[in-house]
Design a protein around this motif. Sequence first.
Motif, PDB file in Angstrom:
ATOM      1  N   SER A 304       0.858  -1.183   0.000  1.00 41.52           N
ATOM      2  CA  SER A 304       0.000   0.000   0.000  1.00 41.52           C
ATOM      3  C   SER A 304       0.891   1.227   0.000  1.00 41.52           C
ATOM      4  O   SER A 304       1.950   1.229   0.637  1.00 41.52           O
ATOM      5  N   GLY A 305       0.488   2.254  -0.746  1.00 42.25           N
ATOM      6  CA  GLY A 305       1.299   3.461  -0.824  1.00 42.25           C
ATOM      7  C   GLY A 305       0.500   4.697  -0.464  1.00 42.25           C
ATOM      8  O   GLY A 305      -0.733   4.725  -0.614  1.00 42.25           O
ATOM      9  N   TYR A 306       1.189   5.713   0.045  1.00 42.77           N
ATOM     10  CA  TYR A 306       0.542   6.950   0.466  1.00 42.77           C
ATOM     11  C   TYR A 306       1.323   8.137  -0.074  1.00 42.77           C
ATOM     12  O   TYR A 306       2.549   8.139  -0.082  1.00 42.77           O
ATOM     13  N   LEU A 307       0.594   9.136  -0.522  1.00 41.62           N
ATOM     14  CA  LEU A 307       1.191  10.408  -0.916  1.00 41.62           C
ATOM     15  C   LEU A 307       0.377  11.541  -0.311  1.00 41.62           C
ATOM     16  O   LEU A 307      -0.862  11.498  -0.327  1.00 41.62           O
ATOM     17  N   THR A 308       1.066  12.538   0.207  1.00 38.71           N
ATOM     18  CA  THR A 308       0.412  13.786   0.580  1.00 38.71           C
ATOM     19  C   THR A 308       0.808  14.817  -0.470  1.00 38.71           C
ATOM     20  O   THR A 308       2.002  15.029  -0.707  1.00 38.71           O
ATOM     21  N   VAL A 309      -0.189  15.416  -1.129  1.00 39.78           N
ATOM     22  CA  VAL A 309       0.093  16.308  -2.248  1.00 39.78           C
ATOM     23  C   VAL A 309      -0.657  17.622  -2.094  1.00 39.78           C
ATOM     24  O   VAL A 309      -1.697  17.695  -1.432  1.00 39.78           O
ATOM     25  N   GLU A 310      -0.107  18.650  -2.715  1.00 39.66           N
ATOM     26  CA  GLU A 310      -0.795  19.927  -2.883  1.00 39.66           C
ATOM     27  C   GLU A 310      -1.184  20.037  -4.351  1.00 39.66           C
ATOM     28  O   GLU A 310      -0.342  19.836  -5.242  1.00 39.66           O
ATOM     29  N   ILE A 311      -2.460  20.345  -4.619  1.00 36.20           N
ATOM     30  CA  ILE A 311      -2.919  20.530  -5.998  1.00 36.20           C
ATOM     31  C   ILE A 311      -3.341  21.980  -6.168  1.00 36.20           C
ATOM     32  O   ILE A 311      -4.210  22.482  -5.456  1.00 36.20           O
ATOM     33  N   GLN A 312      -2.696  22.651  -7.135  1.00 38.05           N
ATOM     34  CA  GLN A 312      -2.992  24.053  -7.431  1.00 38.05           C
ATOM     35  C   GLN A 312      -3.637  24.148  -8.804  1.00 38.05           C
ATOM     36  O   GLN A 312      -3.253  23.439  -9.739  1.00 38.05           O
ATOM     37  N   GLY A 313      -4.641  25.025  -8.925  1.00 40.14           N
ATOM     38  CA  GLY A 313      -5.292  25.217 -10.210  1.00 40.14           C
ATOM     39  C   GLY A 313      -6.702  25.743 -10.044  1.00 40.14           C
ATOM     40  O   GLY A 313      -7.182  25.959  -8.925  1.00 40.14           O
ATOM     41  N   ALA A 314      -7.361  25.956 -11.177  1.00 38.24           N
ATOM     42  CA  ALA A 314      -8.755  26.391 -11.159  1.00 38.24           C
ATOM     43  C   ALA A 314      -9.638  25.286 -10.586  1.00 38.24           C
ATOM     44  O   ALA A 314      -9.283  24.102 -10.635  1.00 38.24           O
ATOM     45  N   LYS A 315     -10.803  25.686 -10.035  1.00 35.72           N
ATOM     46  CA  LYS A 315     -11.689  24.715  -9.383  1.00 35.72           C
ATOM     47  C   LYS A 315     -12.066  23.568 -10.311  1.00 35.72           C
ATOM     48  O   LYS A 315     -12.053  22.401  -9.922  1.00 35.72           O
ATOM     49  N   GLU A 316     -12.403  23.909 -11.571  1.00 32.72           N
ATOM     50  CA  GLU A 316     -12.822  22.865 -12.499  1.00 32.72           C
ATOM     51  C   GLU A 316     -11.666  21.939 -12.852  1.00 32.72           C
ATOM     52  O   GLU A 316     -11.849  20.732 -13.067  1.00 32.72           O
ATOM     53  N   ASP A 317     -10.437  22.488 -12.895  1.00 32.75           N
ATOM     54  CA  ASP A 317      -9.268  21.662 -13.207  1.00 32.75           C
ATOM     55  C   ASP A 317      -8.936  20.737 -12.035  1.00 32.75           C
ATOM     56  O   ASP A 317      -8.553  19.573 -12.233  1.00 32.75           O
ATOM     57  N   ILE A 318      -9.084  21.238 -10.809  1.00 33.07           N
ATOM     58  CA  ILE A 318      -8.864  20.390  -9.628  1.00 33.07           C
ATOM     59  C   ILE A 318      -9.901  19.280  -9.588  1.00 33.07           C
ATOM     60  O   ILE A 318      -9.579  18.116  -9.299  1.00 33.07           O
ATOM     61  N   ARG A 319     -11.155  19.642  -9.919  1.00 36.97           N
ATOM     62  CA  ARG A 319     -12.216  18.633  -9.945  1.00 36.97           C
ATOM     63  C   ARG A 319     -11.901  17.553 -10.974  1.00 36.97           C
ATOM     64  O   ARG A 319     -12.090  16.362 -10.722  1.00 36.97           O
ATOM     65  N   ASP A 320     -11.402  17.946 -12.153  1.00 36.06           N
ATOM     66  CA  ASP A 320     -11.036  16.966 -13.177  1.00 36.06           C
ATOM     67  C   ASP A 320      -9.895  16.070 -12.687  1.00 36.06           C
ATOM     68  O   ASP A 320      -9.888  14.857 -12.962  1.00 36.06           O
ATOM     69  N   ALA A 321      -8.934  16.655 -11.979  1.00 39.50           N
ATOM     70  CA  ALA A 321      -7.811  15.873 -11.461  1.00 39.50           C
ATOM     71  C   ALA A 321      -8.294  14.841 -10.445  1.00 39.50           C
ATOM     72  O   ALA A 321      -7.858  13.679 -10.452  1.00 39.50           O
ATOM     73  N   LEU A 322      -9.225  15.255  -9.561  1.00 38.04           N
ATOM     74  CA  LEU A 322      -9.756  14.336  -8.563  1.00 38.04           C
ATOM     75  C   LEU A 322     -10.588  13.235  -9.211  1.00 38.04           C
ATOM     76  O   LEU A 322     -10.545  12.078  -8.780  1.00 38.04           O
ATOM     77  N   ASP A 323     -11.327  13.582 -10.271  1.00 28.17           N
ATOM     78  CA  ASP A 323     -12.088  12.568 -11.014  1.00 28.17           C
ATOM     79  C   ASP A 323     -11.147  11.556 -11.653  1.00 28.17           C
ATOM     80  O   ASP A 323     -11.426  10.347 -11.661  1.00 28.17           O
ATOM     81  N   PHE A 324     -10.031  12.036 -12.192  1.00 29.18           N
ATOM     82  CA  PHE A 324      -9.048  11.140 -12.800  1.00 29.18           C
ATOM     83  C   PHE A 324      -8.505  10.159 -11.754  1.00 29.18           C
ATOM     84  O   PHE A 324      -8.371   8.956 -12.023  1.00 29.18           O
ATOM     85  N   LEU A 325      -8.180  10.669 -10.559  1.00 34.66           N
ATOM     86  CA  LEU A 325      -7.660   9.806  -9.507  1.00 34.66           C
ATOM     87  C   LEU A 325      -8.691   8.780  -9.068  1.00 34.66           C
ATOM     88  O   LEU A 325      -8.368   7.603  -8.844  1.00 34.66           O
ATOM     89  N   ASP A 326      -9.946   9.215  -8.982  1.00 34.05           N
ATOM     90  CA  ASP A 326     -11.006   8.296  -8.593  1.00 34.05           C
ATOM     91  C   ASP A 326     -11.190   7.199  -9.635  1.00 34.05           C
ATOM     92  O   ASP A 326     -11.336   6.016  -9.290  1.00 34.05           O
ATOM     93  N   GLN A 327     -11.172   7.578 -10.903  1.00 34.44           N
ATOM     94  CA  GLN A 327     -11.292   6.592 -11.983  1.00 34.44           C
ATOM     95  C   GLN A 327     -10.100   5.642 -12.016  1.00 34.44           C
ATOM     96  O   GLN A 327     -10.216   4.498 -12.467  1.00 34.44           O
ATOM     97  N   SER A 328      -8.964   6.110 -11.499  1.00 32.97           N
ATOM     98  CA  SER A 328      -7.757   5.283 -11.450  1.00 32.97           C
ATOM     99  C   SER A 328      -7.710   4.439 -10.190  1.00 32.97           C
ATOM    100  O   SER A 328      -6.696   3.801  -9.902  1.00 32.97           O
ATOM    101  N   LYS A 329      -8.793   4.459  -9.395  1.00 31.29           N
ATOM    102  CA  LYS A 329      -8.928   3.666  -8.171  1.00 31.29           C
ATOM    103  C   LYS A 329      -7.931   4.071  -7.097  1.00 31.29           C
ATOM    104  O   LYS A 329      -7.409   3.228  -6.365  1.00 31.29           O
ATOM    105  N   VAL A 330      -7.676   5.371  -7.035  1.00 36.56           N
ATOM    106  CA  VAL A 330      -6.866   5.934  -5.959  1.00 36.56           C
ATOM    107  C   VAL A 330      -7.815   6.572  -4.963  1.00 36.56           C
ATOM    108  O   VAL A 330      -8.682   7.360  -5.342  1.00 36.56           O
TER     109      VAL A 330
END
Length: 335
Positions: A304-330
């Motif tokens: 199992s792996g863990y990362l603590t990250v800071e994500i910077q960007g527009a709200k819609e771009d952050i939402r897209d990034a989180l959707d990508f991670l969710d679809q990638s089963k993270v």
Amino acid sequence: MIKVENLSKEYKINGHSFKAVDKVSFEVEKGQVFGIIGLSGAGKSTLVRCLNRLEEPSSGTIEIDGLRIDSLGEKDLLEARKNIGMIFQNFNLFNQRTVFENIAFPLKIQGKKDSEISDQVNELLDFVNLREKKDAYPVQLSGGQKQRVAIARALATKPKVLLSDESTSALDPENTEQILSLLKDAVEKYQMTIIIITHQMEVAKDICDYIAVMENGKIIESGKVEEIFSRPKTSRTKAFIKNLPDQVEEIALDKNDFTGKLYRLTFGQATVNEPIINRLLSESKCTINILSGNISTIGKNASSGYLTVEIQGAKEDIRDALDFLDQSKVNVEAL
């Protein structure tokens, strides 16, 4: 192998009812190590003592290897207990008996011949690496050695099931590692099924195939060990995982020190070796700042792996990034 349905244990205290175990259900397959974890008072020790009826359940059913333990009379229960070994936090050895005599005790009760007892006890002494201590008394042993004697005694009747109630909580880390290694070997050598009760997530992480988390007498979350670690659902489970010695210290992170959003990403066995962050960096319009992370071994052969990250960007771009991670089963948790 083990099937528990709607098991409850209720106590009457000063005219009031208290449910230490509240409608608990779970199943354990043969050869598995099933961990039940919870804080003190969660009901886990009462639960495990109900399985061999050291505590009488108030309601519910307990089936072990096709036998309804909850419905047995006293004589049949004593016979069934030969197939259910148990080890305790405080060892429960006979102080006036030698190591050999402690291990031999359940065999003598069964009426085994002296020659058979000697052969079996010596085999178990070799298994727990205590042959040289066979004539010693418990007072002459370390805590780890006492627990090894307790394990050998529990294995003497060749039980199908071993119940371990906080068997490592009184031990230091080195002895804990040795005892867990011994329990793993017991599963392989004796084809045993183990239920291990603990408040130490590091113990469950190291040895268990499945984990059930208890709180206030109920199982609030359960699943394969890698699933529990990669996608914990409850705040109690998340707290257990975050408090592991090898986990990332997040308490030092002050969100006011960062302009972006902070997230904790959890990668399970299927994703821990995948270049998901690399793909995210390539496809996302966001800036990803990795603050900390690690990979740890879970159970017998999972990671199992863990990362603590800071994500910077527009709200819609952050939402897209989180959707990508969710679809990638993270698993993503906002900090």
